[in-house]
Structures are given as structure tokens and as C-alpha cells.
Write an enzyme that holds these catalytic residues in place. Sequence first.
Site, short mmCIF file in Angstrom:
data_model
loop_
_atom_site.label_atom_id
_atom_site.label_comp_id
_atom_site.label_asym_id
_atom_site.label_seq_id
_atom_site.Cartn_x
_atom_site.Cartn_y
_atom_site.Cartn_z
N CYS A 1 -0.66 4.04 -6.37
CA CYS A 1 -1.63 3.41 -5.47
C CYS A 1 -1.83 2.00 -6.02
O CYS A 1 -2.01 1.83 -7.23
CB CYS A 1 -2.95 4.18 -5.48
SG CYS A 1 -4.30 3.34 -4.62
N CYS B 1 0.86 -1.17 0.00
CA CYS B 1 0.00 0.00 0.00
C CYS B 1 0.91 1.23 0.00
O CYS B 1 1.79 1.34 0.86
CB CYS B 1 -0.86 -0.01 1.26
SG CYS B 1 -1.80 1.50 1.54
N1 DGL Z 1 -4.02 0.78 -2.13
C1 DGL Z 1 -3.67 1.86 -1.29
C2 DGL Z 1 -2.45 2.63 -1.75
O1 DGL Z 1 -1.65 2.07 -2.44
C3 DGL Z 1 -4.63 2.76 -0.66
C4 DGL Z 1 -5.93 3.11 -1.13
C5 DGL Z 1 -6.66 3.71 0.05
O2 DGL Z 1 -6.84 2.98 1.03
O3 DGL Z 1 -6.99 4.91 0.00
O4 DGL Z 1 -2.29 3.77 -1.41
#
Ligand code: DGL
Length: 266
Positions: A179, A66
Site C-alpha cells: 500500500c 495505489c
Molecule cells: N494507498 C492506497 C493503496 O496503495 C490505498 C489506501 C486506501 O485507500 O485504502 O492501496
Amino acid sequence: MFDSGVGGLTVLHECLVSLPEEDFLYLGDTARFPYGDRSPDELRAFARELAEILLERGAKLLVIACNSATAAALPALREELHGRIPVIGVVTPEARLAARATRNGRVGLIATPATVDSGAYGRALADAAPGAELHAVASAELAPLIQAGGDVDHRVLDCVEGACRPLRAAGVDTVILGCTHYPLIRPVLQRELGRGITIVSSGEAIAEDVHGTLERLGLANPATRRGAYGFLASGDVEDFRRLGTRFLQLPITSVEHFEVGVRAAA
Ligand code: DGL
């Protein structure tokens, strides 16, 4: 490996393809999704809590799949867990790939507000390609739209168009998907950006880092072994199973529920 939701499955997918001999446990903190508009302190607390859960389950290496959590918590977590478990995050591998891909030195970034505000990509790109310019666009809506799991509709298209417009205007030739949810709509992003722009995402680079770290530390499983993979979710497990199966493109037979906030409150 953990993420706020199903986005990190794009990282898990690459790891499962590259490292079929390893066992993976994926934890989706869906009860607290989204992470993208949370404060760095909150994200660090979540990351610590999730790391402890994975350590208790016998993890030998931790992947923060993440960007928002990596940007806020990676240095602190590495320091705190030093000697207990190696920690790998996104951001640096993507910046490295972008540095390799750009020809005109103008790199775009689409990410959550937490990731953009952290400045982590600016620092990582400056290390990987001194002199390159970073053009960052924050989107608070895109990850939640993807996580909702609906069809790619006009809301997704409007959001993608709004994010890509300033990047095209800035003349970037490379765009980092900052993301882990975004690779799930990569064709929409590529169409909007145009074929000439190189899209960089974290999955492959992370799998390389995981492999290299396991080998270096003598933790890798024999290549002849067949590994397993399992799932934990803090929100609804059936939702996670259904959505996750679609996004992972591999079967998810069961998902175990875990409570969050228990340690923080204790
Ligand atoms: N998948 C996550 C990232 O890479 C976060 C998305 C979220 O929870 O806002 O930032």
C-alpha cells in the site's frame, strides 16, 4: 498519477528525485478515501474516471500510484486506453524487487483487503519467483490511520504489531509494503519486523519504469529541463496541502479542487 489520498506521494517523491525534468500532476481522490475496502467494480470505475481527468489535462503517461486501484483496474485500464496513453501501476515492480531480495523464498505482504483479496501479488510473485511463498496480511485500518495524519500513537503501533506478528511467525525474510501509504511509517514497520527483514516498496521501482517507458516511446523531456509539479484533490484542498507537504517533504503551494462522480452520473 493518482491515489486515493496522500499515499501515492511516496511514489511521486521518487519520481521527482529521479526525473526532475518531467512535469507531474498528482491527483488525490480524498473525497472517496479509503479505497482499501471497495469492490473491484467500484475501483475500476474510479480509475477510469480519474484517468480521463488526467488525459484531459494533457498527461502523456499515467501512473496508478495505489495498490488497491492497480490490483483491480490495471489490466482493464491498459486495454481500454491502449493507443491513447501508456499506463504504469504498482504491484509488479514490487513483486520483482521482492523476488530479487528474498533468500529463503518466503515473502510477506501487508496490504489493504482489496489488494490482498485480488490475488494480484500472488500472481505477480509467481511470475517473478516461481516457487516463492507469499504470506499476506490484510489491514483495513493502517492506511486510514496514516491518512488521518496524526502522531504515530499506540493505535498505529498496535496495528503494525498485529500485521507483523504472523509474518515473523512465518519466517519471511522480505516484506512487501503493498500500500503506497505504508512507506510513510517505514521506521515503525522496520522496528517491528527487525533489521534482518528486507522491506520492499514501490517508489524507486516505479520511477525506473516511468523513465524506461518514456525513453522507449520517445516521450522523455530533455535532461536539461526543469519540470514542475501540481496537485488536484477531490476532498478538502487545504487538508491535502498541509498533510501532503509533510509527507512529500517538498513544498506544495496550491491544490486545485475537482468534483468526482460527475462523469459516472452523467
Ligand atoms: N494507498 C492506497 C493503496 O496503495 C490505498 C489506501 C486506501 O485507500 O485504502 O492501496
